[in-house]
Design a protein around this motif. Structure first.
Motif, PDB file in Angstrom:
ATOM      1  N   ALA A  57      10.795 -68.824 -10.774  1.00 39.92           N
ATOM      2  CA  ALA A  57      12.063 -68.083 -10.705  1.00 39.92           C
ATOM      3  C   ALA A  57      12.628 -67.850 -12.106  1.00 39.92           C
ATOM      4  CB  ALA A  57      13.072 -68.849  -9.842  1.00 39.92           C
ATOM      5  N   LEU A  58      12.648 -68.899 -12.934  1.00 39.80           N
ATOM      6  CA  LEU A  58      13.162 -68.748 -14.300  1.00 39.80           C
ATOM      7  C   LEU A  58      12.237 -67.874 -15.142  1.00 39.80           C
ATOM      8  CD1 LEU A  58      15.161 -69.259 -16.503  1.00 39.80           C
ATOM      9  CD2 LEU A  58      14.188 -71.541 -16.847  1.00 39.80           C
ATOM     10  N   THR A  59      10.940 -67.956 -14.890  1.00 34.92           N
ATOM     11  CA  THR A  59       9.993 -67.098 -15.619  1.00 34.92           C
ATOM     12  C   THR A  59      10.253 -65.630 -15.319  1.00 34.92           C
ATOM     13  OG1 THR A  59       8.367 -68.887 -15.493  1.00 34.92           O
ATOM     14  CG2 THR A  59       7.546 -66.712 -16.117  1.00 34.92           C
ATOM     15  N   LEU A  60      10.497 -65.301 -14.062  1.00 34.86           N
ATOM     16  CA  LEU A  60      10.871 -63.923 -13.691  1.00 34.86           C
ATOM     17  C   LEU A  60      12.134 -63.494 -14.433  1.00 34.86           C
ATOM     18  CD1 LEU A  60      10.403 -63.814  -9.800  1.00 34.86           C
ATOM     19  CD2 LEU A  60       9.020 -62.594 -11.498  1.00 34.86           C
ATOM     20  N   ALA A  61      13.142 -64.367 -14.435  1.00 36.25           N
ATOM     21  CA  ALA A  61      14.412 -64.036 -15.086  1.00 36.25           C
ATOM     22  C   ALA A  61      14.223 -63.823 -16.592  1.00 36.25           C
ATOM     23  CB  ALA A  61      15.433 -65.146 -14.834  1.00 36.25           C
ATOM     24  N   ALA A  62      13.396 -64.660 -17.220  1.00 37.47           N
ATOM     25  CA  ALA A  62      13.150 -64.523 -18.658  1.00 37.47           C
ATOM     26  C   ALA A  62      12.427 -63.213 -18.975  1.00 37.47           C
ATOM     27  CB  ALA A  62      12.338 -65.717 -19.165  1.00 37.47           C
ATOM     28  N   LEU A  63      11.431 -62.880 -18.163  1.00 33.29           N
ATOM     29  CA  LEU A  63      10.697 -61.622 -18.363  1.00 33.29           C
ATOM     30  C   LEU A  63      11.626 -60.419 -18.203  1.00 33.29           C
ATOM     31  CD1 LEU A  63       7.454 -62.542 -16.387  1.00 33.29           C
ATOM     32  CD2 LEU A  63       7.566 -62.097 -18.849  1.00 33.29           C
ATOM     33  N   GLN A  64      12.451 -60.446 -17.179  1.00 32.54           N
ATOM     34  CA  GLN A  64      13.373 -59.337 -16.935  1.00 32.54           C
ATOM     35  C   GLN A  64      14.422 -59.230 -18.038  1.00 32.54           C
ATOM     36  OE1 GLN A  64      13.439 -56.837 -14.892  1.00 32.54           O
ATOM     37  NE2 GLN A  64      15.446 -56.091 -15.529  1.00 32.54           N
ATOM     38  N   SER A  65      14.932 -60.366 -18.502  1.00 30.01           N
ATOM     39  CA  SER A  65      15.985 -60.323 -19.527  1.00 30.01           C
ATOM     40  C   SER A  65      15.442 -59.817 -20.859  1.00 30.01           C
ATOM     41  CB  SER A  65      16.633 -61.701 -19.684  1.00 30.01           C
ATOM     42  OG  SER A  65      15.703 -62.641 -20.164  1.00 30.01           O
ATOM     43  N   ILE A  66      14.197 -60.158 -21.167  1.00 30.93           N
ATOM     44  CA  ILE A  66      13.591 -59.651 -22.405  1.00 30.93           C
ATOM     45  C   ILE A  66      13.335 -58.157 -22.295  1.00 30.93           C
ATOM     46  CG2 ILE A  66      11.377 -59.635 -23.662  1.00 30.93           C
ATOM     47  CD1 ILE A  66      11.483 -62.648 -23.716  1.00 30.93           C
ATOM     48  N   GLU A  67      12.889 -57.710 -21.132  1.00 31.68           N
ATOM     49  CA  GLU A  67      12.655 -56.274 -20.922  1.00 31.68           C
ATOM     50  C   GLU A  67      13.956 -55.483 -21.070  1.00 31.68           C
ATOM     51  OE1 GLU A  67      11.646 -53.984 -16.954  1.00 31.68           O
ATOM     52  OE2 GLU A  67       9.777 -54.774 -17.820  1.00 31.68           O
ATOM     53  N   ALA A  68      15.060 -56.068 -20.623  1.00 30.59           N
ATOM     54  CA  ALA A  68      16.339 -55.356 -20.628  1.00 30.59           C
ATOM     55  C   ALA A  68      17.138 -55.565 -21.913  1.00 30.59           C
ATOM     56  CB  ALA A  68      17.177 -55.803 -19.419  1.00 30.59           C
ATOM     57  N   HIS A  69      16.995 -56.722 -22.542  1.00 27.65           N
ATOM     58  CA  HIS A  69      17.918 -57.063 -23.638  1.00 27.65           C
ATOM     59  C   HIS A  69      17.239 -57.769 -24.816  1.00 27.65           C
ATOM     60  CE1 HIS A  69      21.286 -56.039 -21.048  1.00 27.65           C
ATOM     61  NE2 HIS A  69      20.807 -56.846 -20.115  1.00 27.65           N
ATOM     62  N   GLN A  70      16.009 -57.478 -25.133  1.00 29.17           N
ATOM     63  CA  GLN A  70      15.295 -58.136 -26.226  1.00 29.17           C
ATOM     64  C   GLN A  70      15.150 -59.634 -25.964  1.00 29.17           C
ATOM     65  OE1 GLN A  70      17.798 -56.494 -29.306  1.00 29.17           O
ATOM     66  NE2 GLN A  70      16.250 -54.966 -29.837  1.00 29.17           N
ATOM     67  N   ASP A  71      15.919 -60.495 -26.640  1.00 30.96           N
ATOM     68  CA  ASP A  71      15.713 -61.937 -26.456  1.00 30.96           C
ATOM     69  C   ASP A  71      17.044 -62.671 -26.328  1.00 30.96           C
ATOM     70  OD1 ASP A  71      14.513 -64.407 -26.256  1.00 30.96           O
ATOM     71  OD2 ASP A  71      14.111 -64.604 -28.407  1.00 30.96           O
ATOM     72  N   PRO A  72      17.743 -62.530 -25.200  1.00 34.79           N
ATOM     73  CA  PRO A  72      19.039 -63.189 -25.054  1.00 34.79           C
ATOM     74  C   PRO A  72      18.899 -64.690 -24.820  1.00 34.79           C
ATOM     75  CG  PRO A  72      18.432 -62.140 -23.000  1.00 34.79           C
ATOM     76  CD  PRO A  72      17.360 -61.774 -24.000  1.00 34.79           C
ATOM     77  N   ILE A  73      20.020 -65.375 -24.955  1.00 34.31           N
ATOM     78  CA  ILE A  73      20.097 -66.780 -24.566  1.00 34.31           C
ATOM     79  C   ILE A  73      20.388 -66.827 -23.067  1.00 34.31           C
ATOM     80  CG2 ILE A  73      21.403 -68.924 -24.833  1.00 34.31           C
ATOM     81  CD1 ILE A  73      22.014 -67.936 -27.744  1.00 34.31           C
ATOM     82  N   LEU A  74      19.565 -67.563 -22.337  1.00 33.81           N
ATOM     83  CA  LEU A  74      19.741 -67.686 -20.897  1.00 33.81           C
ATOM     84  C   LEU A  74      20.576 -68.934 -20.595  1.00 33.81           C
ATOM     85  CD1 LEU A  74      16.068 -66.983 -19.680  1.00 33.81           C
ATOM     86  CD2 LEU A  74      17.887 -65.326 -20.193  1.00 33.81           C
TER      87      LEU A  74
END
Length: 486
Positions: A103-120
């Motif tokens: 679940a967190l891996t999906l969220a990390a992949l999506q957040s990088i695709e949308a916003h470069q490298d944010p802090i989760l």
């Protein structure tokens, strides 16, 4: 004190899985505890989303909240988000549960695709926190440390030697962000060990919250659990996207090994090159993991009772009484949990309330519907409540939201009578279309293709009487369904 004023880009991540079996009969597979109001006047899920909105402090950029939930609960999530103002969210839908690491891996992949490298900022959806100011301060400290590449977990100071939590052992030295180096993790120790941990003062409960850069998580999961990373990446790369939902590929998702964030990565970090730190969270945290925990956070009367709903008590002490559907009265009881719903009543000694899970296991082995569904069942278009049934008949109260429609469908074993009691109904039956006002009715013969819609701006409510030799929910053939159900 952490400043919380650096210009960071933050993505809140809410992990919204789990079935909350220890809170049966209120929590069920189709309506788990995170969607219940168990503390205050908002659901646990809404509280989790709202807490992370407190990070919206300039010059920090707070991205849309990412909610990882399963396909079955997507409309529950949307309904509860609609009740909240100024919250923008995207839903990542898992076709089946694979625990929190994928679940967190999906969220990390999506957040990088949308916003470069944010802090989760990652949190479960089923906890309570009483002190929002301290919670937000702790998160800002964690964010500062995470911005420098650390993985940061939030540790809760233990209030008792509990064997149901994982424990974090921290170093004594505090750094400039009020974080401590994590020395090791221990999973659910025995009572003697837990007591020793409490006396030492060096151990904290692991509350399942963490703060880290998206890229740091992906590097760590690739290092410690490459099979989860590779399988999740393949499923994510074949995702479908619509306005509301992001869906990883179902067939590829099935191949992802199930594992938790802690087992897959976090607990392996102290003896590795991945820097892992802890921030203390002293904010009245509770995971509501049992009815005993619900009693602890509840508002108590002068006899230490916590009550919800329509209750009458006499000579009753130290008890939790939850009336969901009927008047519940109690006389001369002490230290009990009494939970009433429309189709089930659960009574337990407060000290043994965590064993409710054993009842759920028995319901599962007997294939009983009470494990999965309430009598009142929520659907994308509204809800239905089975108010009576007997041999060859079933009576339902059905509510349809404004502008919503049920699927175009037919039944092979039952006929249906519909009476409109509130609003306006549009009814298709074979090739005929009718509009029904309040107090008007119609008949749907067995085998006729039909559809019920609410064309109005107000709630539509009907009473449905089913008649036939089989009245199960699986006697349905859908021809068109705007919610994508088979």
């Amino acid at each position: 004190m952490g400043t919380g004023n650096s210009a960071h880009q933050i993505t809140p991540v809410i992990l919204c899985g789990g079935s909350g079996t220890r809170l049966w009969p209120l929590s069920r597979q189709a309506f788990p505890k995170q969607f219940l109001v168990l503390s205050g006047n908002k659901t646990l899920f809404q509280q989790a989303v709202e807490r992370l909105q407190s990070l919206k402090i300039s010059p920090t950029t707070l991205n849309d909240t990412l909610i990882v939930t399963n396909e079955e609960h997507r409309f529950l999530v949307l309904d509860q988000l609609r009740e909240m103002k100024n919250v923008k969210a995207q839903l990542l839908l898992e076709p089946m549960g694979r625990n929190t690491a994928p679940a967190l891996t999906l969220a990390a992949l999506q957040s990088i695709e949308a916003h470069q490298d944010p802090i989760l900022v990652v949190t479960p959806s089923d906890q309570t926190v009483q002190d929002l100011i301290f919670f937000t301060k702790s998160l800002h400290d964690a964010i500062e440390a995470a911005s420098e590449g650390s993985i940061v977990v939030l540790g809760i100071k233990p209030t008792k030697p509990d064997t149901g939590f994982g424990y974090i052992k921290k170093d004594k030295l505090e750094d400039e962000h009020h974080t401590f180096k994590v020395l090791n993790f221990t999973e659910k120790p025995d009572l003697a060990t837990a007591e020793k941990y409490i006396k030492s003062g060096e151990y904290f409960w692991n509350g399942g919250m963490c703060v880290l850069r998206a890229s740091v998580w992906l590097t760590a999961i690739q290092h410690f659990s490459p099979e989860i990373y590779e399988a999740t990446l393949k499923s994510f790369n074949q995702k479908t996207n619509d306005e509301l939902f992001i869906r990883p590929d179902e067939n590829l998702f099935k191949l992802i090994p199930a594992n938790s964030i802690d087992y897959a990565v976090i607990e392996k970090c102290p003896s590795s090159n991945f820097e892992i730190k802890m921030v203390e969270l002293n904010a009245g945290w509770n995971d509501l993991g049992s009815w005993e925990a619900v009693w602890q956070v509840g508002e108590k009367d002068h006899d230490q009772n916590v009550t919800y709903g329509d209750t009458l008590l006499e000579n009753t002490k130290n008890s939790l009484i939850y009336a969901n559907h009927k008047l519940v009265s109690a006389v001369g009881i002490d230290n009990l949990v009494v939970i009433e719903t429309a189709d089930a009543i659960m009574i337990a000694d407060r000290n043994q309330s965590h064993y409710v899970k054993m009842i759920v296991d028995k319901l599962h082995s007997q294939e009983r519907e009470e494990r999965v569904l309430h009598r009142k069942v929520y659907r994308p278009w509204g809800w239905y409540d089975t108010i009576d049934e007997g041999e060859n008949f079933k009576v339902k109260r059905i509510q349809v939201n404004p502008g919503a429609s049920l699927s175009l469908q037919k039944h092979t074993k039952r006929a249906e009578h519909w009476v409109v009691v509130k609003g306006i109904a549009e009814v298709i039956c074979n090739d005929k279309k009718n509009t029904l006002q309040e107090n008007e009715s119609t008949f749907i013969p067995l085998g006729h293709t039909h559809r019920l819609s609410n064309p109005g701006k107000e709630i539509l409510e009907i009473i449905e009487v089913q008649s036939g030799n089989y009245l199960g929910e699986d006697d349905i053939e859908r021809f068109y369904d705007e919610y994508g159900r088979n």
